[in-house]
Design a protein around this motif. Structure first.
Motif, short mmCIF file in Angstrom:
data_model
loop_
_atom_site.label_atom_id
_atom_site.label_comp_id
_atom_site.label_asym_id
_atom_site.label_seq_id
_atom_site.Cartn_x
_atom_site.Cartn_y
_atom_site.Cartn_z
N SER A 51 0.83 -1.13 0.03
CA SER A 51 -0.17 0.04 -0.06
C SER A 51 0.81 1.06 -0.09
CB SER A 51 -0.89 -0.08 1.25
OG SER A 51 -1.90 -0.89 1.25
N ASP B 33 -5.89 -0.81 -4.75
CA ASP B 33 -5.30 -0.97 -3.33
C ASP B 33 -6.03 -2.45 -2.63
OD1 ASP B 33 -4.06 -1.83 -1.29
OD2 ASP B 33 -3.90 0.17 -0.51
N GLU B 34 -5.85 -3.57 -3.23
CA GLU B 34 -6.80 -4.64 -2.81
C GLU B 34 -8.17 -4.30 -3.04
OE1 GLU B 34 -5.56 -6.94 0.51
OE2 GLU B 34 -3.54 -5.95 0.60
MG LIG Z 1 -2.32 -2.48 2.31
#
Ligand SMILES: [Mg+2]
Ligand SMILES: Nc1ncnc2c1ncn2[C@@H]1O[C@H](COP(=O)(O)OP(=O)(O)OP(=O)(O)O)[C@@H](O)[C@H]1O
Lengths: 300, 282
Positions: B68, B180-181
């Motif tokens: 991240s 991000d995911e």
């Molecule tokens: Mg993360």
């Protein structure tokens, strides 16, 4: 016209015109709601919770008045003395008389006007100040000490000082009302700013929003629920402060009316004044709630 | 894995004609160090990556390895301590509309309807041709949520909210899409469908995608390239090209080639995850 056509000059990477067609996947896109709405429950069954709450409200109010009636009609004196307390019937009679006199409404009107001025000025100062204090740490660090010193002083304690400060009695009462509502609004706004989800701010930044736009379009709406909590609490404290101020230094107003009734041994008027204060307080907080619901349709 | 996609989806391979030379990401010797109250922490160590325009690149790594952080640096939220990040040659200094971001958490504005959320970017940029709402509607249709355009986010499921998030990021016509995911909070079936949907959108757009995940299946299924990140401090320890045919759909996940890639990453990730776990327990 397709997006591709629309965006030719300034958008080098437009959506192809058939994107909409190829990418919609019905199964993926429209779960559940594709079904026809289910048959609804009968009206009475759906409304039962509201209906029950309404019936309970009526019963509870009727019981309260009945208890009041029994205690006063029988002049109960059991440590607590109901001997001089007016009965509901006496208050009702007084109310009928009061509603015919212009003076009673004048008292109520003056109180409402004081609340209006004090509360609105407080909101107009406290909300922007709270937003700015919540956003900028330096301003917060600078202003908070003063706020923390003044905040614990009850608005009522300001009465003598206020009379000295302001040239007219009217202004000093409005000032006390202002003080009462100012701090709850300010503190709730600051707390609301602190609770704004940073991911929303980041999202807005990545969508190209400037600092000002983020303030207006993210921080402000994100804070609205807290602001309205502050307004509701502030309105309550405004009434407390107003009535106290009117009892001490007023010549008009519903607080003055109530206190004067005691001095003049008009016991039924005391209860009438109290009920009026209660009703006005209730109406003003309902007004705030209504306003809040209008401004925040995404809630509830 | 279930293939829940309707026959309609089996359309010709997407034309790549819209692809162009926009959206090159250069991560040049980037190191990111957090100097906080609890000491100095190196989140990303000396990383260099070049991502070609239109590539779909996945960053795969164990929890806490700095994925991240690296993505946030590309987005412009976190300044690199050393090195530089460039998008199409321009150094990244702050977040901007040229880099669309899709977050793991739900990040729609709760006070805006789906349409208002998606129209946010076009409205801000003043690129409302003909109107921001019209642009929004096109993108909402693209993610298949037309009938929910007037709903508020809390009235949508998690998967729907993420699709709106993707539409909102794309409505700005960004050079690159940073994710991000984005499907991390979804159940595995919704996830699978979302992945396929995303691939279709990507194929049509030809946009560069940088996709962070800790899920091996997801990385192999989506990516042209998978970068494996080491346990903290994060470094790129492998850069593997995924040679699987496109368009990809759910059937691919039982394909032999797919499984071979999975096995390859399993060994690496397991090692790194163990390391990460030990670090965190220390
Ligand atoms: Mg993360
Ligand atoms: N603002 C910050 N200040 C200090 N340390 C931070 C900060 N942000 C992240 N870190 C640390 O940097 C490391 C990497 O964090 P990061 O969020 O990038 O990991 P991640 O790979 O995304 O993990 P996950 O898969 O769990 O999301 C972590 O050890 C984290 O504690």
């Amino acid at each position: 016209m397709s997006v591709a056509e629309r965006a030719v000059d300034d958008v080098p990477n437009p959506v192809p015109s058939d994107a909409a067609d190829t990418l919609v996947d019905k199964q993926l896109s429209e779960p559940a709601l594709v079904r026809s709405p289910q048959a609804r429950k009968p009206w009475l069954k759906r409304k039962l919770p509201q209906l029950r709450a309404f019936v309970f409200a009526i019963i509870s109010l009727v019981l309260f008045v009945a208890l009041w009636h029994v205690l006063t009609e029988n002049r109960v004196s059991f440590h607590v003395r109901f001997i001089n307390v007016p009965s509901p019937k006496q208050v009702l009679e007084k109310a009928e008389a009061a509603f015919k006199s212009a003076m009673f409404f004048e008292h109520a009107r003056i109180s409402c006007r004081r609340i209006g001025f004090g509360f609105v000025i407080a909101a107009l100062i406290a909300i922007p100040l709270g937003l700015v204090m919540g956003r900028y740490k330096m301003i917060r660090e600078f202003v908070t000490p003063v706020v923390e010193v003044i905040r614990p002083i009850p608005a009522i304690a300001w009465v003598p000082m206020s009379i000295m400060l302001w040239p007219s009695n009217e202004e000093s009462i409005v000032f006390i009302t202002f003080l009462g509502s100012f701090f709850p609004i300010l503190l709730n706004t600051i707390a609301g700013m602190g609770a704004v989800d940073p991911v929303l701010v980041r999202a807005a930044q990545s969508l190209g929003a400037s600092e000002r736009q983020i303030f207006r379009k993210v921080y402000f709406p994100a804070c609205l629920p807290s602001i309205f909590t502050g307004l509701a609490v502030g309105m309550g404290v405004a009434w407390v402060s107003l009535i106290a101020a009117e009892m001490i230094s007023g010549q008009f107003g519903i607080g003055y009316f109530t206190w004067e009734a005691y001095s003049l041994v008009q016991y039924a008027d005391i209860a009438l004044g109290m009920i009026t204060i209660g009703v006005l307080g209730l109406l003003s907080s309902l007004l705030i709630r209504l306003f809040g619901n209008l401004l925040m349709p995404w809630k509830s | 894995m279930l293939n829940l996609v309707s026959p309609r989806a089996k359309i010709e391979p997407p034309a790549r004609t819209y692809r162009n030379d926009r959206g090159r990401i250069e991560i040049d010797n980037v190191g990111i160090v957090f100097d906080g109250d609890r000491g100095v922490h190196t989140a990303v160590e000396n990383t260099s990556i070049t991502i070609e325009p239109g590539q779909f690149v996945c960053i795969l790594g164990p929890s806490g390895c700095g994925k991240s952080t690296l993505l946030n640096a590309v987005a412009g939220y976190v300044p690199p301590t050393t090195g530089q990040i460039r998008v199409d040659g321009e150094p990244v200094k702050a977040p901007g509309p040229d880099r669309g971001m899709v977050f793991q958490q739900y990040s729609l504005f709760p006070w805006m309807t789906v349409r208002e959320n998606v129209a946010f970017g076009p409205r801000i940029s003043g690129r409302g041709e003909p109107t921001p709402e019209a642009i929004a509607d096109t993108f909402i249709e693209m993610v298949g949520l037309t009938r929910f355009a007037k709903r508020y986010p809390r009235e949508l499921s998690g998967g729907m909210q993420q699709r709106v998030g993707i539409a909102r990021a794309l409505a700005n016509y960004p050079r690159v899409l940073l994710m991000d995911e984005p499907f991390g909070a979804l159940d595995s079936q919704t996830r699978a469908m979302m992945s396929e949907n995303l691939l279709k959108i990507w194929a049509e757009f030809g946009i560069t995608v940088l996709f962070v995940t800790h899920d091996i299946d997801e990385a192999v299924f989506l990516g042209d390239r998978v970068l494996v990140m080491s346990a903290s401090p994060g470094r790129i320890i492998a850069d593997i090209k995924i040679d699987l045919p496109r368009p990809r759909d759910g059937d691919l996940t039982v394909d032999e080639g797919f499984i071979r890639y999975k096995r390859l990453f399993h060994a690496q990730i397991r090692q790194e995850s163990l390391k990460a776990f030990e670090q965190q327990n220390r």
